[in-house]
Structures are given as C-alpha cells and as structure tokens.
Design a protein around this motif. Structure first.
Motif, PDB file in Angstrom:
ATOM      1  N   GLY B 133     -10.935   5.607  13.868  1.00 13.12           N
ATOM      2  CA  GLY B 133     -10.916   4.164  14.070  1.00 13.12           C
ATOM      3  C   GLY B 133     -11.886   3.392  13.197  1.00 13.12           C
ATOM      4  O   GLY B 133     -11.926   2.172  13.258  1.00 13.12           O
ATOM      5  N   LEU B 134     -12.676   4.061  12.411  1.00 17.93           N
ATOM      6  CA  LEU B 134     -13.614   3.407  11.505  1.00 17.93           C
ATOM      7  C   LEU B 134     -13.296   3.885  10.105  1.00 17.93           C
ATOM      8  O   LEU B 134     -13.080   5.074   9.890  1.00 17.93           O
ATOM      9  CB  LEU B 134     -15.061   3.779  11.865  1.00 17.93           C
ATOM     10  CG  LEU B 134     -15.527   3.356  13.256  1.00 17.93           C
ATOM     11  CD1 LEU B 134     -16.827   4.062  13.611  1.00 17.93           C
ATOM     12  CD2 LEU B 134     -15.724   1.847  13.314  1.00 17.93           C
ATOM     13  N   LYS B 135     -13.279   2.951   9.178  1.00 19.73           N
ATOM     14  CA  LYS B 135     -12.794   3.333   7.857  1.00 19.73           C
ATOM     15  C   LYS B 135     -13.921   3.312   6.824  1.00 19.73           C
ATOM     16  O   LYS B 135     -14.468   2.255   6.523  1.00 19.73           O
ATOM     17  CB  LYS B 135     -11.677   2.387   7.435  1.00 19.73           C
ATOM     18  CG  LYS B 135     -10.456   2.505   8.341  1.00 19.73           C
ATOM     19  CD  LYS B 135      -9.214   1.967   7.684  1.00 19.73           C
ATOM     20  CE  LYS B 135      -7.991   2.333   8.513  1.00 19.73           C
ATOM     21  NZ  LYS B 135      -6.756   2.191   7.780  1.00 19.73           N
ATOM     22  N   VAL B 136     -14.220   4.488   6.326  1.00 20.23           N
ATOM     23  CA  VAL B 136     -15.139   4.614   5.200  1.00 20.23           C
ATOM     24  C   VAL B 136     -14.364   5.140   3.999  1.00 20.23           C
ATOM     25  O   VAL B 136     -14.335   4.525   2.934  1.00 20.23           O
ATOM     26  CB  VAL B 136     -16.319   5.545   5.546  1.00 20.23           C
ATOM     27  CG1 VAL B 136     -17.182   5.791   4.316  1.00 20.23           C
ATOM     28  CG2 VAL B 136     -17.153   4.945   6.669  1.00 20.23           C
ATOM     29  N   LEU B 137     -13.720   6.285   4.201  1.00 23.53           N
ATOM     30  CA  LEU B 137     -12.935   6.871   3.116  1.00 23.53           C
ATOM     31  C   LEU B 137     -11.429   6.701   3.326  1.00 23.53           C
ATOM     32  O   LEU B 137     -10.650   6.948   2.403  1.00 23.53           O
ATOM     33  CB  LEU B 137     -13.262   8.364   2.984  1.00 23.53           C
ATOM     34  CG  LEU B 137     -14.699   8.689   2.595  1.00 23.53           C
ATOM     35  CD1 LEU B 137     -14.921  10.205   2.574  1.00 23.53           C
ATOM     36  CD2 LEU B 137     -15.039   8.108   1.230  1.00 23.53           C
ATOM     37  N   ASP B 138     -11.037   6.306   4.525  1.00 20.20           N
ATOM     38  CA  ASP B 138      -9.607   6.120   4.791  1.00 20.20           C
ATOM     39  C   ASP B 138      -9.164   4.769   4.227  1.00 20.20           C
ATOM     40  O   ASP B 138      -8.719   3.874   4.954  1.00 20.20           O
ATOM     41  CB  ASP B 138      -9.341   6.210   6.296  1.00 20.20           C
ATOM     42  CG  ASP B 138      -7.853   6.126   6.628  1.00 20.20           C
ATOM     43  OD1 ASP B 138      -7.028   6.227   5.691  1.00 20.20           O
ATOM     44  OD2 ASP B 138      -7.518   5.937   7.810  1.00 20.20           O
ATOM     45  N   VAL B 139      -9.321   4.620   2.910  1.00 28.77           N
ATOM     46  CA  VAL B 139      -9.017   3.343   2.270  1.00 28.77           C
ATOM     47  C   VAL B 139      -8.041   3.528   1.111  1.00 28.77           C
ATOM     48  O   VAL B 139      -7.882   2.637   0.288  1.00 28.77           O
ATOM     49  CB  VAL B 139     -10.315   2.660   1.768  1.00 28.77           C
ATOM     50  CG1 VAL B 139     -11.178   2.244   2.940  1.00 28.77           C
ATOM     51  CG2 VAL B 139     -11.082   3.561   0.821  1.00 28.77           C
TER      52      VAL B 139
END
Lengths: 269, 440
Positions: B133-139
């Motif tokens: 639910g938090l995006k660091v690399l899921d971009v």
C-alpha cells in the motif's frame, strides 16, 4: 509346594502384560519405522494435478484445481503448487524450500494475484491451515513422509486399515514449543509395513483432544513408485473435511528447476 | 458483483502450413459496488465493473493474455469524465460511451519462455517492491487516483505497453530488463471530482485576488527518446530475498511550474504542468525469522520537484533529490492471522526552504487480518497514519465467500485529521462500502 503354587500364581497374573511386552519387543521400533517410511522411493521429481475439495459441516463444497510439483535438490526438497481454478484463487501459488539441516528454518513464499507480489511467509507456524484446507503447511510439505526431528516415537501395537496390516506408531512432540508450532500434542500413525506408507494418522490437539484424522487412500504404484492418490482429512473440531485427489502423476518426465523460483510463482504455468 | 465465467475449450485450428492447437481459457468477473457517504448519506459510488479475461495457450509455448474492463459508474464525481484523460497515451486511453460507461483494454500481452529466459510483450503491469500500500519502487506503472488510494492496486495501476525480458542467470538470480515506450502517467481527478486533490503538497495555490490559469500539460511524446527503461536484479542469497532496481523514467506526476504576470485587468498565475525525468535507484530485502517476516525497500530519486511557498521563487517549484524507504514487519504468531506494521519515510535531500511538504515525511501503517471458517470469512483493519500532519485513514472490512465465485464485503473508509494533509483532504468523503463479486 506352597511356594511353587505362589510362584505359579504370580506368573499367571503377570503373563498378559509380560506377553504383551514380549510381543511389542518383537515389533520394529518407532524410529526404525519412521526411517523406513522416509527411505521409501519418492522419485527425484514429480508433477501431478491436485484437486482440493473442501466440505464444511453443512455439506457446502468448494473445489480448487491445482498443478503441484515436488523435486529433490540433493537433500533439499522443493514443493510448488499453482492454483488454476476457480477465479477467486486462480494464479495463487505457493513455494517452499525444505532443508535437510533441521536447524535451518524452511523458506516459504506465497504469490497473491490481487497484490501481484510474491510474499515471504513465516515457516514457523507449521500447524496453520493451508489456504482454507484442513491440511497444515507441515502436512503439505511432508506429504507421505514423517518428521523425524519433531517427535519421539514408539510402536504401540498393530492394527488394520482397509484390510491392510499396519503398525501403530505413537508420536509425541518433543517439547511444548514444537507442539505449539505444529498445533498438536501427539499423533498415532498406522503404517503399512509392506510398503512403508502411512495409511491413517490421528492427531490430538494441545489440550489432548481429538483434532483430526488423515487417511491415505487409493495407494498404487505409478512408474514403480508407491503413490497415494487420495488423502482425506476429517477435522474433528470443526466438522470440516478436505480431500486431496492426485491425478496425471508423473515421476519420469522430470520438472524444470525454474518451476521452483519466485519468477515462476509470479508468471504461473 | 463479480460474474466469473470459466470455460475451457480445446480447439484445433489449422493454420497453414503448420498446425497449432490452442487451448482457450475464458473467465469473467462482475463486481457491483455501492458506497454511501457516511456524513450526508448521499451515494458516493454505484458502480458495475465487468472484467472478461482470455488466456490462449499455443502449441509453440506462447501464451496470450487479454483482460478487458467495462465500467459503469452512475454517480457524478467518480465517472470517467471526472478524470483528466490527457495523462494517457493514445494507445492506452479508454473509450467512453456517454458519461457513465467506459470501455478499456486493461492488459494484452504475449508470454514466451526462451530457454531459461522469459519474454513478456504487450500491455501489462510490472510490480516492484515489498511494501504493502505504500509506493517506493512500485512506480513502474502509473496509478489512477479516481478513488485516491481506495481502489485495489490491481485496478488502480495503469498497465503500460512494455517489453519485459527476464534473464534467469541461475536458479537463484534473475535480471529483468524493461523498455516502456508507453508514456501514460498518473490519472488525476478533475476539480469537480470526489477525490480531486486539494492538499498544498500537490496542488499550487494563488494568493487571494490573483487569477489562476492552468495551461495544458507538456508531456513527452517521442517513442524512443522519451521511453522509460528499467533494470532489476533479483536474488535469493543465504535466506534473503534481495533486489537491486533502477528505473530511468518520467515522474508520473507533473511538475506545476508557475509564473506570475500582470495585466491591466490584474495579476494572473499561469500554471504550466510538465513531466520531468528522474533516475530511481533502489533495492529491496525480505527474510523470515521465526514468526516474524522482515521486509523493506529503499529508493533514491534524482530531480524531484516540490512546490514552494517562497514568493520570490521564479517558478514556484524547487528541485531536489529524494530518498524514501519502507520497513515492514509481518507477525504470523497467531493462528490464521497476520499482524503487519510498516514505517514509511520520505526525505527531501537538499532541504530546500519553503516547500509545502515536510522535509521528512513519516507515515505508519498497521494491518490486522484474521481468517475464519476455513478462509471463507475474513476480517481485517488497515490503519494509515501520517505523523507530520496527524491525518490518516482507517479501513475496517469484512469479506465473506458464500461459494467459490460469489463473495460479498462490507467496509468503512474513514479519513481524519488536518484538511491540508494527504488523507485529511478527503475528510468529507468518509463512506460505507458494500460490494458483491460473482465469477463465471
């Protein structure tokens, strides 16, 4: 004369126990039986269809069709299960690495299609139920093997299952921590001594109350390897049942090593 | 309501000169969702989504997957016309049939194993990272913010036309190469929409009495030179799952450049949105220790732009690198349960003065899940809490599977806290959601 009569009387009163002890002494030890079970040929690798049917106490049934693989990499055993249907679990996949070194925890991963991510999961709660079934993660991993490290065991008698002779082996978890991990205190395995396969296993929970009974059925040779084609679990606490049915079992074609990778879990079959 | 059709057909098609057998697998999911605003009891969403999916398996080892989406939303504020559609590339944009009906080709890709390597070609989702639910690399893929972050990521992620090649170095390590010529970006809500951003973190504001003119966004358009490139090395070493990630991409959120001009009629702020390039370098890890699973991810991005409130700033934005990380702990100690805690922090490296977001932005998440009745009943609660603005989101939910392809759920989405915050800005959108999903 009086003394002889007394000795005879004592011997007579002891004889059932004595004969029983002598009879048990003739039986193979629990440890030897466990070794025989685990020495049974399982093949290097196997691929098969696995149908999971789960029936609740009201008779409502849920069915999952999966493709399941197992392969030995030396002493390390890897298992992968890919869900094919129904839609709500399709593409879910499970992978486990079971290491020979008992001091090393297994590694387990679960691919959840809704998240599109492979998730590392703890292998400690081996007694947790596997994806809604009555099998524990440990049951899934062991299949028809038994765990040597988790129990002390002794042979307590003989019995029959489906007309087949078997030894009754009682297994007690070695300590409280192991019992809590596995979710049961003890179990009794009925072991077919002709082919060294467990035909029935009864488990008691941590309060020593009946937990579940596992039946290994439709055992026949496939490509020279004894194979249980049906495994049924009856959960005595919930009234829930699970039946695993194996088909298209193949030990000969081999399984690509890449099946047992996280990439394979993500991509599916 | 989700209607899933499942049928397996074995067809034999004669294609000259070679014969190809094709196994077709089709499924359809239909989902009905109703959301009612818990403050004024008005409908927030009445939605029908039908998602047909086709998988075709060819004899030569090629697999084709096609996923469509037919979306009907009857309530103003969440309809397709309430979204900015200029963010999509021409090949990825959905078709509209009136105000409330939208047709979309969600995914269409071919997969083929090439020895131990793997090629996936077409419109697809690529998911990186270990955070939930938090995006660091899921971009890698942009996101639709039609319902902020309330939609499932699988639905809100915008699939892109991509060449995805995975090279299996050995059993335990892989290198993934991505080439993404599709320049679709985040889908943002228009001003009238239910989930239009208002937080000063994202949206520039003008002083009272100053007019604002928002100009069309300047977007990349060159297929080759504006494409994104990604590399990921994944390995399993000593019990650790590790990845190193690199993405050269356009940030999916435009930079809102501003310029102030004076005319006889008064002052006007012209806002010129433009997408900017960034390098993202990062990595992930995960491992299990008894009942605990530890996971984390770290990302360092160059050339990020932040809104500033300094009046003398020439364009209203400042440039800085940014580092973000997530540390997650999953506890499996209770039967059929998961307790999960995550710490997310994002740091603006150059510490520019006057930026509208905190220099160190901290969010905590907590998830508790429990399965009952052989996983037919699931209860969960997700809490997201921003520590800087004391705003957050609470999402309790209960899901019940009546049978394999029929499930229902009921849940609450409760925003709270500072109206200037990322979550608090939607404080007026608290809602009760019920849904039904059928598959056939």
């Amino acid at each position: 004369m009086k003394q002889i009569k007394l000795i005879t009387l004592v011997l007579a009163s002891l004889s059932p126990a004595l004969f029983s002890s002598l009879a048990l002494a003739d039986l193979p030890s629990g440890d030897d039986i466990a070794k025989n079970i685990n020495a049974r040929d399982e093949g290097i690798a196997v691929a098969r269809n696995l149908r999971m049917e789960m029936i609740d106490r009201r008779g409502k049934s849920r069915v999952r069709e999966t493709r399941a693989f197992r392969k030995y990499f030396g002493d390390e055993k890897r298992t992968a299960i890919f869900y094919l249907t129904p839609k709500n679990v399709k593409d879910t996949a499970f992978l486990t690495y079971d290491y020979e070194d008992h001091a090393v925890d297994d590694d387990q991963w679960l691919y959840l299609p809704a998240m599109r991510k492979v998730r590392r999961i703890s292998a400690s709660d081996r007694g947790d139920y596997f994806l809604g079934t009555d099998f524990s993660y440990e049951d899934i991993k062991l299949e028809t093997r038994v765990s040597i490290k988790d129990y002390t065991r002794k042979t307590i008698g003989e019995d029959e299952v489906d007309g087949v002779h078997c030894y009754l082996v009682e297994e007690k978890t070695i300590d409280t921590e192991t019992a809590e991990e596995l979710g049961h205190l003890r179990r009794e395995n009925c072991v077919d001594d002709a082919i060294w396969i467990v035909r029935k296993s009864v488990l008691w929970d941590l309060q020593n109350k009946p937990l579940k009974t596992i039946y290994f059925k439709e055992i026949s040779k496939v490509q020279g390897i004894w194979t249980a084609h049906k495994i049924e679990v009856e959960n005595h606490k919930t009234g829930h049942h699970t039946t695993f049915t194996f088909s298209n079992v193949d030990y000969e074609k081999g399984v690509n090593d890449a099946v047992f990778t996280q990439g394979s879990l993500r991509r599916g079959l | 309501m989700k209607i899933v059709t499942h049928s397996s057909l074995l067809l034999s098609l004669l294609l000259s000169p070679a014969a190809y057998a094709i196994e077709l697998d089709t499924q359809t999911i239909a989902e009905v969702k109703w959301a009612v605003n818990s403050e004024d009891l008005t409908n927030q969403a009445v939605q029908l989504v039908v998602k047909p999916e086709l998988s075709a398996y060819f004899d030569n080892g090629i697999k084709l997957t096609a996923i469509g989406k037919f979306n009907v939303e009857t309530v103003d504020g969440l309809q397709a016309e309430d979204m900015d559609r200029d963010n999509y590339s021409d090949l990825s944009r959905s078709a509209l049939l009136g105000d409330s009906v939208e047709l979309e080709l969600r995914e269409l890709f071919f997969e083929k194993a090439l020895g131990n390597n793997y090629l996936t070609l077409g419109k697809q989702q690529v998911v990186w990272g270990k955070a939930d639910g938090l995006k660091v690399l899921d971009v890698v893929n942009p996101q639709s913010f039609r319902e902020f972050i309330l939609e499932d990521f699988d639905d809100s992620r915008i699939p892109l036309w991509t060449i995805n090649y995975e090279w299996q170095i050995n059993d335990d390590s892989t290198i993934q190469f991505l080439w993404i010529p599709d320049q679709s970006m985040h889908a943002l809500s228009e001003r009238q929409a239910s989930y239009a951003f208002t937080t000063p973190r994202i949206v520039p504001s003008a002083p009272d009495g100053v007019a604002v003119q928002l100009n069309p966004v300047e977007r990349p358009s060159k297929v080759i030179s504006d494409s994104d490139i990604g590399l990921r090395w994944s390995a399993f070493i000593g019990g650790w799952d590790l990845t190193l990630n690199y993405l050269y991409h356009y940030d999916d959120l435009p930079v809102f450049y501003q310029r102030l001009e004076f005319s006889p009629s008064g002052a006007t702020v012209f806002v010129d949105p433009k997408y900017e390039r960034s390098h993202l370098l990062g990595g992930t890890f995960s491992n299990a220790f008894g009942n605990l699973t530890l996971r984390g991810e770290l990302g360092y991005s160059t050339d990020k732009f932040f809104l500033t409130t300094i009046p003398t700033d020439s364009d209203g934005v400042v440039k800085s690198d940014e580092m973000s990380y997530v540390l997650g702990f999953d506890w499996f100690g209770f039967e059929d349960s998961l307790l999960s805690f995550q710490l997310f922090q994002s740091v603006v490296i150059d510490s520019p003065a006057g930026i509208t977001r905190p220099e160190v932005d901290t969010t905590l998440t907590f998830l508790a899940q429990k399965d009952f009745l052989n996983e037919t009943l699931k209860a969960e609660i997700l809490v997201l809490q921003n520590m800087n603005e004391s705003d957050g989101l609470i999402r309790p939910k209960i899901t019940y599977e009546w049978q394999d392809d029929l499930k229902t759920w009921i849940g609450l989405d409760i925003f709270h806290g500072d109206k200037q915050g990322l979550f608090g800005q939607f404080g007026h959108n608290d809602r009760l959601v019920v849904g039904l999903e059928i598959g056939f």
